[in-house]
Design a protein around this motif. Structure first.
Motif, PDB file in Angstrom:
ATOM      1  N   GLY A 159     -10.967 -20.061 -61.114  1.00 32.49           N
ATOM      2  CA  GLY A 159     -10.068 -20.031 -62.327  1.00 32.49           C
ATOM      3  C   GLY A 159     -10.848 -20.815 -63.211  1.00 32.49           C
ATOM      4  N   SER A 160     -10.421 -20.388 -64.365  1.00 33.28           N
ATOM      5  CA  SER A 160     -11.615 -20.878 -65.659  1.00 33.28           C
ATOM      6  C   SER A 160     -10.852 -22.114 -66.332  1.00 33.28           C
ATOM      7  CB  SER A 160     -11.910 -20.006 -66.682  1.00 33.28           C
ATOM      8  OG  SER A 160     -10.787 -19.329 -67.236  1.00 33.28           O
ATOM      9  N   GLY A 161      -9.822 -22.807 -65.648  1.00 32.21           N
ATOM     10  CA  GLY A 161      -9.057 -23.882 -66.106  1.00 32.21           C
ATOM     11  C   GLY A 161      -7.601 -23.900 -65.760  1.00 32.21           C
ATOM     12  N   SER A 162      -6.970 -24.988 -66.353  1.00 31.96           N
ATOM     13  CA  SER A 162      -5.443 -24.984 -66.069  1.00 31.96           C
ATOM     14  C   SER A 162      -4.791 -23.816 -66.465  1.00 31.96           C
ATOM     15  CB  SER A 162      -4.908 -26.038 -66.354  1.00 31.96           C
ATOM     16  OG  SER A 162      -4.790 -26.320 -67.756  1.00 31.96           O
ATOM     17  N   ILE A 163      -4.989 -23.102 -67.456  1.00 27.38           N
ATOM     18  CA  ILE A 163      -4.402 -21.735 -68.059  1.00 27.38           C
ATOM     19  C   ILE A 163      -4.813 -20.678 -67.463  1.00 27.38           C
ATOM     20  CG2 ILE A 163      -3.697 -23.326 -70.030  1.00 27.38           C
ATOM     21  CD1 ILE A 163      -5.652 -21.691 -71.664  1.00 27.38           C
ATOM     22  N   SER A 164      -5.690 -20.680 -66.709  1.00 25.20           N
ATOM     23  CA  SER A 164      -6.395 -19.359 -66.421  1.00 25.20           C
ATOM     24  C   SER A 164      -5.381 -18.388 -65.331  1.00 25.20           C
ATOM     25  CB  SER A 164      -7.448 -19.461 -65.346  1.00 25.20           C
ATOM     26  OG  SER A 164      -6.925 -20.349 -64.037  1.00 25.20           O
ATOM     27  N   TYR A 165      -4.192 -18.655 -64.779  1.00 28.22           N
ATOM     28  CA  TYR A 165      -3.431 -17.920 -64.319  1.00 28.22           C
ATOM     29  C   TYR A 165      -2.505 -16.971 -65.396  1.00 28.22           C
ATOM     30  CZ  TYR A 165      -0.565 -15.706 -60.827  1.00 28.22           C
ATOM     31  OH  TYR A 165       0.132 -14.777 -59.927  1.00 28.22           O
ATOM     32  N   MET A 166      -2.549 -17.516 -66.582  1.00 29.74           N
ATOM     33  CA  MET A 166      -1.610 -16.845 -67.609  1.00 29.74           C
ATOM     34  C   MET A 166      -2.426 -15.432 -67.959  1.00 29.74           C
ATOM     35  SD  MET A 166      -0.876 -20.049 -69.870  1.00 29.74           S
ATOM     36  CE  MET A 166      -0.133 -21.556 -69.571  1.00 29.74           C
ATOM     37  N   VAL A 216      -9.895 -21.317 -52.661  1.00 37.75           N
ATOM     38  CA  VAL A 216      -9.221 -22.697 -52.212  1.00 37.75           C
ATOM     39  C   VAL A 216      -8.596 -23.165 -53.479  1.00 37.75           C
ATOM     40  CG1 VAL A 216      -9.281 -24.747 -51.273  1.00 37.75           C
ATOM     41  CG2 VAL A 216     -10.857 -23.038 -50.465  1.00 37.75           C
ATOM     42  N   GLN A 217      -7.263 -23.374 -53.227  1.00 43.55           N
ATOM     43  CA  GLN A 217      -6.406 -23.786 -54.666  1.00 43.55           C
ATOM     44  C   GLN A 217      -6.876 -25.316 -54.859  1.00 43.55           C
ATOM     45  OE1 GLN A 217      -2.230 -22.995 -54.405  1.00 43.55           O
ATOM     46  NE2 GLN A 217      -1.765 -23.926 -55.986  1.00 43.55           N
ATOM     47  N   ILE A 218      -7.021 -25.431 -56.028  1.00 42.22           N
ATOM     48  CA  ILE A 218      -7.291 -26.660 -56.544  1.00 42.22           C
ATOM     49  C   ILE A 218      -6.267 -27.336 -57.465  1.00 42.22           C
ATOM     50  CG2 ILE A 218      -9.761 -26.360 -56.196  1.00 42.22           C
ATOM     51  CD1 ILE A 218     -10.087 -25.970 -59.345  1.00 42.22           C
ATOM     52  N   GLY A 219      -5.365 -26.781 -57.795  1.00 40.45           N
ATOM     53  CA  GLY A 219      -4.322 -27.488 -58.573  1.00 40.45           C
ATOM     54  C   GLY A 219      -2.984 -26.342 -58.996  1.00 40.45           C
ATOM     55  N   TRP A 220      -2.155 -27.187 -59.691  1.00 39.14           N
ATOM     56  CA  TRP A 220      -0.808 -26.567 -60.328  1.00 39.14           C
ATOM     57  C   TRP A 220      -0.966 -26.907 -61.492  1.00 39.14           C
ATOM     58  CZ3 TRP A 220       1.247 -23.092 -57.424  1.00 39.14           C
ATOM     59  CH2 TRP A 220       1.314 -23.000 -56.087  1.00 39.14           C
ATOM     60  N   THR A 221      -0.193 -26.000 -62.433  1.00 41.31           N
ATOM     61  CA  THR A 221      -0.380 -26.223 -63.919  1.00 41.31           C
ATOM     62  C   THR A 221       1.328 -25.912 -64.244  1.00 41.31           C
ATOM     63  OG1 THR A 221      -2.287 -25.362 -64.528  1.00 41.31           O
ATOM     64  CG2 THR A 221      -0.801 -25.358 -66.300  1.00 41.31           C
ATOM     65  N   LEU A 222       1.903 -26.923 -64.780  1.00 44.68           N
ATOM     66  CA  LEU A 222       3.449 -26.749 -65.019  1.00 44.68           C
ATOM     67  C   LEU A 222       3.629 -25.694 -66.373  1.00 44.68           C
ATOM     68  CD1 LEU A 222       6.493 -27.822 -65.143  1.00 44.68           C
ATOM     69  CD2 LEU A 222       5.632 -29.704 -66.759  1.00 44.68           C
ATOM     70  N   ASP A 223       4.482 -25.034 -66.078  1.00 42.05           N
ATOM     71  CA  ASP A 223       4.967 -23.803 -67.336  1.00 42.05           C
ATOM     72  C   ASP A 223       6.197 -23.871 -67.626  1.00 42.05           C
ATOM     73  OD1 ASP A 223       4.791 -21.761 -69.045  1.00 42.05           O
ATOM     74  OD2 ASP A 223       5.263 -20.329 -67.371  1.00 42.05           O
ATOM     75  N   VAL A 224       7.280 -23.420 -67.162  1.00 47.62           N
ATOM     76  CA  VAL A 224       8.688 -23.557 -67.568  1.00 47.62           C
ATOM     77  C   VAL A 224       9.282 -24.948 -67.046  1.00 47.62           C
ATOM     78  CG1 VAL A 224      10.974 -22.642 -67.320  1.00 47.62           C
ATOM     79  CG2 VAL A 224       8.964 -21.186 -67.557  1.00 47.62           C
ATOM     80  N   MET A 225       9.948 -25.742 -68.001  1.00 46.40           N
ATOM     81  CA  MET A 225      10.629 -26.892 -67.801  1.00 46.40           C
ATOM     82  C   MET A 225      11.735 -27.201 -68.597  1.00 46.40           C
ATOM     83  SD  MET A 225       8.898 -30.738 -68.404  1.00 46.40           S
ATOM     84  CE  MET A 225       8.766 -30.718 -70.117  1.00 46.40           C
ATOM     85  N   ARG A 226      12.875 -26.813 -67.751  1.00 45.30           N
ATOM     86  CA  ARG A 226      13.999 -26.633 -68.319  1.00 45.30           C
ATOM     87  C   ARG A 226      15.224 -27.322 -67.472  1.00 45.30           C
ATOM     88  NH1 ARG A 226      13.198 -20.702 -70.623  1.00 45.30           N
ATOM     89  NH2 ARG A 226      11.424 -21.062 -72.085  1.00 45.30           N
ATOM     90  N   ARG A 227      16.140 -27.952 -68.219  1.00 41.20           N
ATOM     91  CA  ARG A 227      17.496 -28.593 -67.272  1.00 41.20           C
ATOM     92  C   ARG A 227      18.539 -28.300 -68.091  1.00 41.20           C
ATOM     93  NH1 ARG A 227      19.381 -33.870 -68.841  1.00 41.20           N
ATOM     94  NH2 ARG A 227      18.146 -34.476 -70.818  1.00 41.20           N
ATOM     95  N   SER A 228      19.697 -28.653 -67.069  1.00 43.14           N
ATOM     96  CA  SER A 228      21.193 -28.353 -67.822  1.00 43.14           C
ATOM     97  C   SER A 228      21.477 -29.426 -68.809  1.00 43.14           C
ATOM     98  CB  SER A 228      22.177 -28.056 -66.636  1.00 43.14           C
ATOM     99  OG  SER A 228      22.110 -29.239 -65.864  1.00 43.14           O
TER     100      SER A 228
END
Length: 817
Positions: free
Chosen positions: A491-498, A688-700
C-alpha cells in the motif's frame, strides 16, 4: 413476549379488541349488512343520519377475513412501533384523535369531490366504511415526529406515498379517510413534540436519497395491483390499474359471440377483442410491472442505468396514458373533457392520471446525480442494442406478414396499415380497451406474431434491466482482484485502500506490478495517492501514467502523496508541489496514555466505563440488521445537520462500510444499542498488515461527551496488541498549518477550507485529533503546469463535492463573502 406486551400495551390491546369483536359478532368475513349499517361510517351516516359514534365503531371492524388478518399484523407491527416512540398515553390519544378527525376530514373531502363532480362523484353516497387501518395510519405519522432524522423521513415519504397511491388507484372513501388520518397524525405529532418542531426538509445522504427514490418507484409500480384487487374503485388512476387485469372476453365467448348485443358493430368489436385476448396480451402488463420493480431494485443499489430505465418507463406510461385516455378520447368526445365520462370519453381526472408517473420520472431525473454506479460502456451499448433488436425482431416479420399475407388479418392488411399498427403491438392491451384495435389476426401465423411481439420486447427490457442491475463499470472482477493483490503487496500510504472505492478508475502499469487510481474531472486526471505496489518502481509507474494522460489530453495530478515522492517528481519532471493537508499518525508500539496531555482521553475512558459503554470490533456483515439500521440512522443524523452535501473522494460514508476488509469499531451503550461508529481501512506491506486508517467517525447526538476519544483509544490498544506500525486518524483535507503561501493553489485551497469549515469543521477535527499526540506528516499535491491550476482547483472541489447543486454552490459563495 412479556417485553412486547409491556412496550406495546395499547397496540396489542387494540389488535385483541379487533379480533374479539369479529369473533363475538360473527364478523370474521366482515360485518353483516344489518350490523354494517350500525357500525359503519361515511358521508351519508354522519351527515344525513347524524351517527357521530360511527367514526369510532368503524375502526374496530374489518371488512373481510383477509383484511382482518392484515389489520391485526399492521396494528401490532406498525402501531406497535409507533407506540414505542410515542408512549402508551400519547398512542391512545393519537389513535382516537386521528380516527375522529381523519374521518371527518375525509368526509369533507368526499363532499367537496361530489360538489365538483370529481373523484368521489361516482361513489355511492351511502357507502359505509369499516377500517382499523385508519388509526394505524394516524399513529404512524404522529410517531414520525419522535423518530430520528432517518426514520422520520422514511416514515413520512414512504407512508404518504403509499397512502396517496392507494387513494389514486383505488379511490374508495376509506382510502381518503386513511390519508386524512395520516395528515392529522403528522400535525398532532408536531404539536406533541417538546422541542418546538418545524416542518422542514432535512438533507439526506446520497445512500438514503437513493433508497427513498427506489422505494417511491417500487411503491408506485405496485399501484396497479391495488386497482386489480379493489372490486369497486373510483380513483383517477384506476384506468392504469386495469392494464394489469385481463378483463377482455374469453375464448368461450366465440361460441355465441353476438348473443345479447343490440348492434352488429358491438358484436364485431367483442369478437375482435376476443381475438386479441391471448396469453401474450395478459403477460405484457406483468412484464412492464416486473421491469419497473427491477429498475427500483437497481436504484436501491445505486445503479444509474436502473434510474434511467425507471425514468424511461414512467415517462412512457405517462405519455401512453395521456394519449390513450386523454387525447384520443377527447378528439371523439370534446364536450366531456371537463365533465363526467360519456361513452368512453375522458374526464379531467382520467387525463390527470398521467401526472403521477410523469412526476415520478421527473423526480428521479432531477436526482440522477445521486446514482453513481455506472455499467460498463460495452454492456450499456449491448443492452440498448438488445432492446432495438427485440423491437425489430417483432416488427419486421409483422410488416412482412401484413404485406405478403393480407388474408391473415381483418380487415385485409397492406404495408401502410401494418406499419401504422406496429406501435400498438408494443402497448399493453389495457390502453387500447376503449380504442380502435387496428388489425385483428385471423390466421395462425399472424396470430403468433401479433400476440408475442410485444411480450418479447418487454421481456428483453426486463432482462436488460436485470443485467444493468448487476453490471459495474469497475466490477469486483479480475481488475479489482489485481488491485487488491497489489494493495497487499505494498500500500502506498494510509489512504491507499481508498483506491478500491467506487468512482475511481484504475490504470495498471505495463508490467502489471503497479496501479494508479484516479478520477477524470474536467480534463484533469486526479490520482489518489501514490501508485499502488512495491515501493521500488512507483516513480516509473507515475511517469508511465503521466505519459498516458498526455497522450489522452489530460492533465495528470497526484493528490495526497508524501513529500519524498513529490520531490522525486519535481526533480525528474520539474513538477510543482503544494501542501494540501496533513496525515495524523500514531505509532502503537510507543503508545502510552500517560502524562498530563492524555488527561482528556483518560477521563473519557473512565466516564464510558462508569456508564456501561463498551466497544465491539467487527465488520458490516457481522452486524445484526438492527445494528446496521442504527449505524445508518447515526450517519443520517450527522448528514442532516450539515448545510452542504456529503463530501466524497477521500471521505467515505455508509456505502464504504460494506467492504469485508473494512473493520468497524462500534460503541454500545449498556442496553447494547449502537451509539457511535468508526470505520478503519487496512494498509499492507509484503502481504502483512501494518496499519489502520480512520474513515467514518460518527456518533449519536444524545451520546456522552468524549465518546469518540474512548472508541479511538480502544483501537489504539488493539493495534498495539497486533503490533501494527501505525494507526492513522486520517488525513485532514484542507486543514493546513500556518505556513507561508506557496502560490495560487495554496491560496485557493485555503479559501475552500474557510468556506467549508462551518459545515464540515476541518480545523476543529484537526484539533480533536491533536488530543492523541499524533505525528503530523504533510500531504502534497504534485502538478505539472501552473497553467493547469484553475482546472486543478475546480477538479478538487468537484472531487470532494461531486453532487454540489447550484443552490449549494450559491450558499458556498455566499459563505465566502
Amino acid at each position: 413476549m412479556t417485553a412486547v406486551l409491556r412496550r406495546q400495551t395499547v397496540s396489542v390491546a387494540f389488535a385483541a379488541l379487533v379480533l374479539l369483536v369479529a369473533l363475538a359478532t360473527g364478523s370474521l368475513l366482515g360485518p353483516r349488512p344489518g350490523l354494517r349499517q350500525v357500525v359503519g361510517t361515511g358521508l351519508d351516516a354522519v351527515v344525513q343520519h347524524h351517527d357521530l359514534l360511527s367514526v369510532l365503531t368503524a375502526a374496530v371492524f374489518a371488512p373481510g377475513l383477509g383484511a382482518l388478518l392484515l389489520d391485526v399484523v399492521a396494528i401490532v407491527a406498525v402501531m406497535g412501533g409507533a407506540e414505542r416512540l410515542l408512549g402508551h398515553g400519547r398512542t391512545l390519544l393519537v389513535a382516537a384523535g386521528t380516527t375522529v378527525l381523519g374521518i371527518a376530514a375525509g368526509i369533507v373531502l368526499q363532499a367537496a369531490g361530489i360538489l365538483v363532480r370529481g373523484v368521489w362523484s361516482q361513489a355511492p353516497l351511502d357507502t359505509l366504511v369499516v377500517d382499523p387501518l385508519i388509526p394505524v395510519a394516524g399513529t404512524a405519522m404522529a410517531a414520525s415526529a419522535f423518530a430520528g432524522p432517518l426514520w422520520r423521513r422514511r416514515i413520512r415519504v414512504l407512508g404518504f406515498t403509499a397512502l396517496v397511491v392507494v387513494l389514486l388507484y383505488s379511490g374508495e372513501p376509506g382510502d381518503a379517510y386513511r390519508l386524512a388520518a395520516g395528515a392529522v397524525g403528522l400535525v398532532l405529532g408536531l404539536v406533541l413534540t417538546r422541542h418546538a418542531p418545524r416542518l422542514r426538509w432535512r438533507r439526506s445522504s446520497h445512500h438514503e436519497t437513493r433508497s427513498l427514490l427506489a422505494a417511491v418507484v417500487g411503491v408506485t409500480a405496485f399501484g396497479p395491483i391495488v386497482a386489480v384487487v379493489s372490486p369497486h374503485g373510483y380513483g383517477p388512476l384506476r384506468p392504469l390499474g386495469l392494464l394489469f387485469r385481463d378483463s377482455l372476453p374469453g375464448a368461450g365467448f366465440l361460441r355465441d359471440p353476438c348473443d345479447g348485443f343490440r348492434s352488429s358493430a358491438e358484436c364485431a368489436r367483442q369478437v375482435a377483442l376476443a381475438h386479441v385476448n391471448g396469453p401474450g396480451a395478459a403477460l405484457m402488463p406483468l412484464l412492464v410491472l416486473a421491469a419497473s420493480l427491477a429498475a427500483a431494485w437497481g436504484m436501491w443499489h445505486g445503479r444509474r442505468a436502473s434510474a434511467i430505465v425507471a425514468v424511461a418507463l414512467n415517462a412512457l406510461i405517462a405519455l401512453l396514458t395521456a394519449v390513450f385516455f386523454g387525447v384520443l378520447p377527447a378528439l371523439r368526445h370534446p364536450r366531456t373533457l371537463l365533465g363526467p365520462a360519456l361513452d368512453g370519453g375522458p374526464t379531467l381526472q382520467t387525463t390527470l392520471a398521467a401526472l403521477v408517473p410523469a412526476a415520478v420520472a421527473a423526480l428521479v431525473l432531477l436526482s440522477i446525480r445521486h446514482f453513481d454506479v455506472r455499467p460498463r460502456r460495452t454492456v450499456a451499448l449491448a443492452s440498448a442494442g438488445a432492446v432495438v433488436a427485440a423491437l425489430l425482431v417483432g416488427a419486421v416479420p409483422y410488416v412482412l406478414a401484413g404485406a405478403l399475407l393480407p388474408r391473415q388479418f381483418a380487415p385485409r392488411s397492406d404495408v401502410l396499415s401494418t406499419l401504422a399498427d406496429v406501435p400498438q403491438r408494443y402497448v399493453p392491451i389495457g390502453f387500447q380497451r376503449l380504442q380502435h384495435l387496428g388489425l385483428v389476426p385471423i390466421g395462425q401465423p399472424a396470430h403468433l406474431i401479433h400476440d408475442w411481439m410485444g411480450p418479447l420486447l418487454w421481456a428483453v427490457v426486463l432482462a436488460v434491466t436485470l443485467v444493468l442491475r448487476f453490471d459495474l463499470a469497475v466490477a469486483p472482477g479480475a481488475d479489482d482482484q489485481r488491485l487488491r493483490r497489489l494493495l497487499r503487496a505494498g500500500g502506498s500510504g494510509s489512504i491507499s485502500y481508498m483506491a478500491t472505492w467506487p468512482g475511481n478508475v484504475v490504470r495498471f502499469s505495463a508490467s502489471g506490478d503497479h496501479a494508479v487510481a484516479y478520477r477524470e474531472i474536467g480534463g484533469v486526471a486526479l490520482a489518489l495517492g501514490e501508485p499502488v505496489g512495491a515501493a521500488a518502481g512507483r516513480l516509473a509507474a507515475a511517469r508511465e501514467f503521466a505519459v498516458d494522460c498526455d497522450d489522452r489530453g489530460l492533465t495528470p495530478v497526484f493528490y495526497a502523496v508524501s513529500p519524498e515522492f513529490a520531490r522525486a517528481l519535481s526533480d525528474e519532471r520539474r513538477w510543482s508541489t503544494a501542501t494540501i493537508g496533513e496525515d495524523t499518525l500514531i505509532r502503537p508500539r510507543a503508545f502510552a496514555m500517560t502524562g498530563k496531555r492524555w488527561q482528556d482521553v483518560r477521563t473519557s475512558i473512565n466516564r464510558a466505563q462508569r456508564l456501561g459503554v463498551s466497544t465491539w470490533w467487527t465488520t458490516w456483515s457481522d452486524c445484526t440488521p438492527a445494528q446496521r439500521a442504527q449505524i445508518t440512522a447515526i450517519s443520517e443524523e450527522w448528514v442532516a445537520d450539515r448545510g452542504l452535501p456529503e463530501l466524497g473522494f477521500t471521505l467515505g460514508g455508509v456505502d464504504e462500510l460494506h467492504d469485508p476488509a473494512v473493520r468497524l469499531m462500534l460503541a454500545l451503550d449498556a442496553e447494547g444499542r449502537v451509539i457511535a461508529t468508526t470505520s478503519w481501512l487496512p494498509t499492507w506491506r509484503d502481504d502483512v498488515q501494518i496499519g489502520w486508517t480512520l474513515d467514518v467517525m460518527r456518533r449519536s447526538a444524545d451520546s456522552m461527551n468524549g465518546l469518540m476519544e474512548f472508541v479511538i483509544a480502544q483501537v489504539l490498544l488493539l493495534a498495539q496488541e497486533q503490533d501494527l506500525e501505525f494507526v492513522s486518524l486520517s488525513a485532514s483535507p484542507l486543514a493546513l498549518s500556518d505556513v507561508e503561501d506557496d502560490g495560487a493553489l495554496d491560496r485557493l485551497l485555503r479559501v475552500l477550507s474557510r468556506v467549508l469549515e462551518p459545515a464540515y469543521g476541518f480545523a476543529s477535527l484537526a484539533s480533536f485529533k491533536a488530543k492523541f499526540q499524533p505525528e503530523l506528516q504533510p500531504l502534497v499535491l504534485a502538478y505539472p503546469d501552473a497553467l493547469a491550476l484553475p482546472a486543478t482547483g475546480i477538479a478538487l472541489t468537484r472531487a470532494y463535492l461531486p453532487h454540489l447543486t447550484a443552490r449549494a454552490a450559491v450558499r458556498l459563495v455566499s459563505a465566502f463573502r
